[in-house]
Design an enzyme around this catalytic site. Structure first.
Site, PDB file in Angstrom:
ATOM      1  N   SER A  86    -100.231  59.551  31.609  1.00 18.58           N
ATOM      2  CA  SER A  86    -101.403  60.432  31.712  1.00 18.58           C
ATOM      3  C   SER A  86    -102.594  59.729  32.344  1.00 18.58           C
ATOM      4  O   SER A  86    -102.792  58.522  32.165  1.00 18.58           O
ATOM      5  CB  SER A  86    -101.821  60.923  30.326  1.00 18.58           C
ATOM      6  N   GLN A 144     -96.829  53.408  27.362  1.00 19.94           N
ATOM      7  CA  GLN A 144     -96.485  54.432  28.370  1.00 19.94           C
ATOM      8  C   GLN A 144     -97.717  54.795  29.190  1.00 19.94           C
ATOM      9  O   GLN A 144     -98.670  55.364  28.653  1.00 19.94           O
ATOM     10  CB  GLN A 144     -95.966  55.678  27.634  1.00 19.94           C
ATOM     11  N   GLY A 145     -97.686  54.500  30.469  1.00 15.98           N
ATOM     12  CA  GLY A 145     -98.820  54.812  31.344  1.00 15.98           C
ATOM     13  C   GLY A 145     -98.517  55.976  32.262  1.00 15.98           C
ATOM     14  O   GLY A 145     -98.279  55.795  33.463  1.00 15.98           O
ATOM     15  N   GLU A 200     -87.988  61.829  24.851  1.00 16.71           N
ATOM     16  CA  GLU A 200     -89.167  61.799  23.979  1.00 16.71           C
ATOM     17  C   GLU A 200     -89.209  63.051  23.104  1.00 16.71           C
ATOM     18  O   GLU A 200     -89.497  62.986  21.922  1.00 16.71           O
ATOM     19  CB  GLU A 200     -90.439  61.694  24.836  1.00 16.71           C
ATOM     20  N   SER A 207     -97.742  69.387  25.772  1.00 17.47           N
ATOM     21  CA  SER A 207     -98.368  70.235  24.749  1.00 17.47           C
ATOM     22  C   SER A 207     -97.462  71.427  24.399  1.00 17.47           C
ATOM     23  O   SER A 207     -96.571  71.798  25.170  1.00 17.47           O
ATOM     24  CB  SER A 207     -99.717  70.759  25.259  1.00 17.47           C
ATOM     25  N   ASN A 208     -97.716  72.018  23.228  1.00 15.11           N
ATOM     26  CA  ASN A 208     -96.854  73.127  22.791  1.00 15.11           C
ATOM     27  C   ASN A 208     -96.953  74.332  23.720  1.00 15.11           C
ATOM     28  O   ASN A 208     -95.983  75.075  23.887  1.00 15.11           O
ATOM     29  CB  ASN A 208     -97.196  73.512  21.349  1.00 15.11           C
ATOM     30  N   GLU A 209     -98.131  74.514  24.354  1.00 11.59           N
ATOM     31  CA  GLU A 209     -98.246  75.638  25.309  1.00 11.59           C
ATOM     32  C   GLU A 209     -97.303  75.398  26.484  1.00 11.59           C
ATOM     33  O   GLU A 209     -96.611  76.319  26.944  1.00 11.59           O
ATOM     34  CB  GLU A 209     -99.690  75.753  25.822  1.00 11.59           C
TER      35      GLU A 209
HETATM   36  C1  FAD Z   1    -102.785  60.973  20.391  1.00 14.63           C
HETATM   37  C2  FAD Z   1    -102.238  61.071  21.787  1.00 14.63           C
HETATM   38  C3  FAD Z   1    -101.418  60.049  22.257  1.00 14.63           C
HETATM   39  C4  FAD Z   1    -100.957  60.088  23.578  1.00 14.63           C
HETATM   40  N1  FAD Z   1    -100.213  59.039  24.035  1.00 14.63           N
HETATM   41  C5  FAD Z   1     -99.902  58.958  25.348  1.00 14.63           C
HETATM   42  C6  FAD Z   1     -99.279  57.793  25.890  1.00 14.63           C
HETATM   43  O1  FAD Z   1     -98.979  56.843  25.182  1.00 14.63           O
HETATM   44  N2  FAD Z   1     -99.040  57.753  27.215  1.00 14.63           N
HETATM   45  C7  FAD Z   1     -99.345  58.792  28.047  1.00 14.63           C
HETATM   46  O2  FAD Z   1     -99.071  58.695  29.236  1.00 14.63           O
HETATM   47  N3  FAD Z   1     -99.945  59.923  27.575  1.00 14.63           N
HETATM   48  C8  FAD Z   1    -100.230  60.015  26.242  1.00 14.63           C
HETATM   49  N4  FAD Z   1    -100.864  61.136  25.742  1.00 14.63           N
HETATM   50  C9  FAD Z   1    -101.299  62.167  26.670  1.00 14.63           C
HETATM   51  C10 FAD Z   1    -100.584  63.500  26.508  1.00 14.63           C
HETATM   52  O3  FAD Z   1     -99.333  63.492  27.085  1.00 14.63           O
HETATM   53  C11 FAD Z   1    -101.510  64.558  27.135  1.00 14.63           C
HETATM   54  O4  FAD Z   1    -102.677  64.623  26.333  1.00 14.63           O
HETATM   55  C12 FAD Z   1    -100.870  65.922  27.210  1.00 14.63           C
HETATM   56  O5  FAD Z   1     -99.845  65.947  28.159  1.00 14.63           O
HETATM   57  C13 FAD Z   1    -101.919  67.030  27.553  1.00 14.63           C
HETATM   58  O6  FAD Z   1    -102.629  66.686  28.673  1.00 14.63           O
HETATM   59  P1  FAD Z   1    -104.235  66.703  28.694  1.00 14.63           P
HETATM   60  O7  FAD Z   1    -104.702  65.920  27.510  1.00 14.63           O
HETATM   61  O8  FAD Z   1    -104.671  66.229  30.026  1.00 14.63           O
HETATM   62  O9  FAD Z   1    -104.630  68.195  28.462  1.00 14.63           O
HETATM   63  P2  FAD Z   1    -104.653  69.363  29.553  1.00 14.63           P
HETATM   64  O10 FAD Z   1    -103.423  69.262  30.400  1.00 14.63           O
HETATM   65  O11 FAD Z   1    -105.972  69.342  30.239  1.00 14.63           O
HETATM   66  O12 FAD Z   1    -104.527  70.628  28.649  1.00 14.63           O
HETATM   67  C14 FAD Z   1    -105.637  71.177  27.921  1.00 14.63           C
HETATM   68  C15 FAD Z   1    -105.164  72.433  27.218  1.00 14.63           C
HETATM   69  O13 FAD Z   1    -104.746  73.419  28.179  1.00 14.63           O
HETATM   70  C16 FAD Z   1    -103.394  73.812  27.934  1.00 14.63           C
HETATM   71  N5  FAD Z   1    -102.695  74.001  29.220  1.00 14.63           N
HETATM   72  C17 FAD Z   1    -102.685  73.159  30.281  1.00 14.63           C
HETATM   73  N6  FAD Z   1    -101.921  73.660  31.264  1.00 14.63           N
HETATM   74  C18 FAD Z   1    -101.412  74.831  30.822  1.00 14.63           C
HETATM   75  C19 FAD Z   1    -100.546  75.820  31.367  1.00 14.63           C
HETATM   76  N7  FAD Z   1    -100.005  75.673  32.581  1.00 14.63           N
HETATM   77  N8  FAD Z   1    -100.233  76.897  30.616  1.00 14.63           N
HETATM   78  C20 FAD Z   1    -100.745  77.049  29.363  1.00 14.63           C
HETATM   79  N9  FAD Z   1    -101.584  76.162  28.784  1.00 14.63           N
HETATM   80  C21 FAD Z   1    -101.913  75.063  29.503  1.00 14.63           C
HETATM   81  C22 FAD Z   1    -102.774  72.675  27.155  1.00 14.63           C
HETATM   82  O14 FAD Z   1    -101.697  73.098  26.359  1.00 14.63           O
HETATM   83  C23 FAD Z   1    -103.949  72.196  26.310  1.00 14.63           C
HETATM   84  O15 FAD Z   1    -104.072  73.012  25.181  1.00 14.63           O
HETATM   85  C24 FAD Z   1    -101.308  61.165  24.412  1.00 14.63           C
HETATM   86  C25 FAD Z   1    -102.120  62.193  23.924  1.00 14.63           C
HETATM   87  C26 FAD Z   1    -102.587  62.146  22.637  1.00 14.63           C
HETATM   88  C27 FAD Z   1    -103.487  63.245  22.157  1.00 14.63           C
END
Ligand code: FAD
Length: 398
Positions: free
Chosen positions: A129, A126-127, A244, A383-385
């Site tokens: 992020s 899945q591409g 998902e 994320s849970n938030e």
């Molecule tokens: C082990 C793992 C596997 C993954 N696999 C895939 C994959 O196969 N393909 C893919 O495309 N992606 C994948 N992901 C990516 C995943 O979907 C993202 O990590 C996730 O959506 C969070 O984005 P971020 O890491 O950029 O964090 P950020 O968006 O930068 O968030 C950082 C923190 O801020 C909080 N936050 C952000 N915005 C808000 C808001 N509006 N209100 C409150 N809190 C907020 C978040 O909850 C988090 O705690 C994977 C991630 C992990 C950790």
């Protein structure tokens, strides 16, 4: 609302159990139950066995090769497979791009890719992020420009789970930079062996290689590798994410992990008393068990509503939040149960066939790495938030 299983449903669960016991290779079962590393070959082999029996895609409709089960049967199937130590099905083909292609793909894409997903001829990743575009996915910067009969892709994806095994990727890219954020995005399919794609491992805190960075440098993919219409990628992605999130609660798996926790707490002792009999620890196990029962009932409630023809609502987000929290609590309690024996970092102990001297009880080696690995479950799949924000809007109207 009737939350009890009917005799037919219980007979179905029994049929699944007998079949799994007869067909799951014992080495695979051992690896899953003892948290050893599972190779690509075993994962593929198990999917092929399920498919040969007609059970390769429990949630797919019959017309595409699914068994045509209702949601109770799907739930029971997941639960029995977890109890029996079967590998978890990979979501990328079966629960993500498969349903998207069924709903929005061209006939040619459906005819070609769906049978390949069932047989696991393709390993999808899945591409979505990108660095800086996770929760705020609509800000993604990867570009796809049409040049004759090809899309030219430039940009970077990150956190690509198991991309090192994948031969195919579905991705989101900006095809119209002038359009409003969400509207300029399209969903495209690419062969991972296309020149210009480079994949680099990200080693996570547990020392494992599960996620990757994927770079696209003038990658040319055929024009018909777009899913549906240009500019509609955002709504297809939302459709995909709702699939998902419902599968992410992993209730069956948490139930077998709870059993594992109880076994460990029976073996471990404090002053000669099994940990499970000490009031403090017993209370912690009871608390997580109650949460898990409540989650299962929420899931059954959702299934009962579906049975009555109602569409699932905010429950999917609730299942994601609670399911992931419970998974984390279970890893925390298992680590707590073995105390200092969870500390040594011994990655070799996770290799099947490792016969070294374990540090502490045999079951201790994977507990530390599992604990660290499971920090991910409250982040991925939205994320849970972010889930709480969605609930606040949809349920509380905030
Ligand atoms: C082990 C793992 C596997 C993954 N696999 C895939 C994959 O196969 N393909 C893919 O495309 N992606 C994948 N992901 C990516 C995943 O979907 C993202 O990590 C996730 O959506 C969070 O984005 P971020 O890491 O950029 O964090 P950020 O968006 O930068 O968030 C950082 C923190 O801020 C909080 N936050 C952000 N915005 C808000 C808001 N509006 N209100 C409150 N809190 C907020 C978040 O909850 C988090 O705690 C994977 C991630 C992990 C950790």
């Amino acid at each position: 609302m009737d939350l009890n299983y009917t005799p037919e449903e219980l007979a179905f669960a029994d049929e699944v159990r007998q079949w799994v016991r007869a067909n799951l290779p014992p080495e695979t079962r051992e690896r899953v139950l003892h948290h050893k590393r599972l190779g690509k070959e075993e994962q593929v082999e198990w999917q092929r066995r399920l498919h040969a029996h007609g059970w390769g895609a429990p949630r797919w409709p019959k017309e595409y090769g699914g068994p045509g089960w209702n949601s109770v049967q799907q739930h029971l199937f997941d639960e029995v497979l977890s109890e029996e130590g079967a590998p978890q099905a990979l979501p990328f083909g079966l629960s993500m791009i498969g349903p998207v292609l069924m709903a929005f793909g061209s006939q040619k894409q459906k005819d070609y890719y769906l049978p390949r997903i069932l047989r696991q001829d393709d390993w999808w990743c899945q591409g979505f992020s990108e660095p800086g575009s996770g929760s705020d996915l609509a800000s993604l910067r990867m570009k796809a420009e049409l040049d004759g009969d090809e899309w030219v892709l430039n940009g970077q994806k990150t956190w690509t789970t198991l991309g090192q095994y994948a031969n195919m990727i579905f991705l989101l890219a900006r095809t119209d930079p002038a359009a409003k954020k969400q509207q300029g995005i399209s969903m495209l399919l690419a062969d991972m062996s296309t020149p210009g794609i480079t994949i680099r491992p990200i080693i996570t805190i547990d020392g494992e290689h599960e996620v990757n960075e994927v770079f696209f440098d003038n990658v040319r993919v055929p024009k018909d590798h777009i899913v549906g219409a240009p500019g509609m990628g955002w709504s297809y992605a939302k459709f995909l994410l709702s699939h998902e999130r419902t599968n992410i609660a992993r209730i069956g798996r948490s139930k077998s992990e709870l059993t594992r926790l109880k076994k460990i707490a029976t073996e471990e002792t404090v002053d000669g008393v099994p940990l499970i009999q000490t009031p403090g620890f017993r209370e912690k196990i009871a608390a997580v068990e109650i949460e898990l029962m409540a989650l299962e009932l929420t899931n059954l409630r959702m299934i009962a509503a579906e049975r009555a023809g109602q569409a699932p609502g905010a429950e999917a987000n609730m299942l994601k939040i609670k399911g992931s929290e419970i998974q984390q609590t279970l890893t925390e309690l298992m680590m707590e149960a073995v105390g200092p024996y969870a500390l040594p970092f011994n990655p070799e102990a996770r290799e099947p066939g490792w016969h070294g001297e374990p540090i502490g009880p045999e079951y201790a080696a994977p507990l530390g790495p599992d604990y660290f690995n499971y920090r991910k479950v409250t982040i991925y799949g939205g994320s849970n938030e972010i889930q709480r924000n969605i609930l606040a809007k949809a349920v509380l109207g905030l």
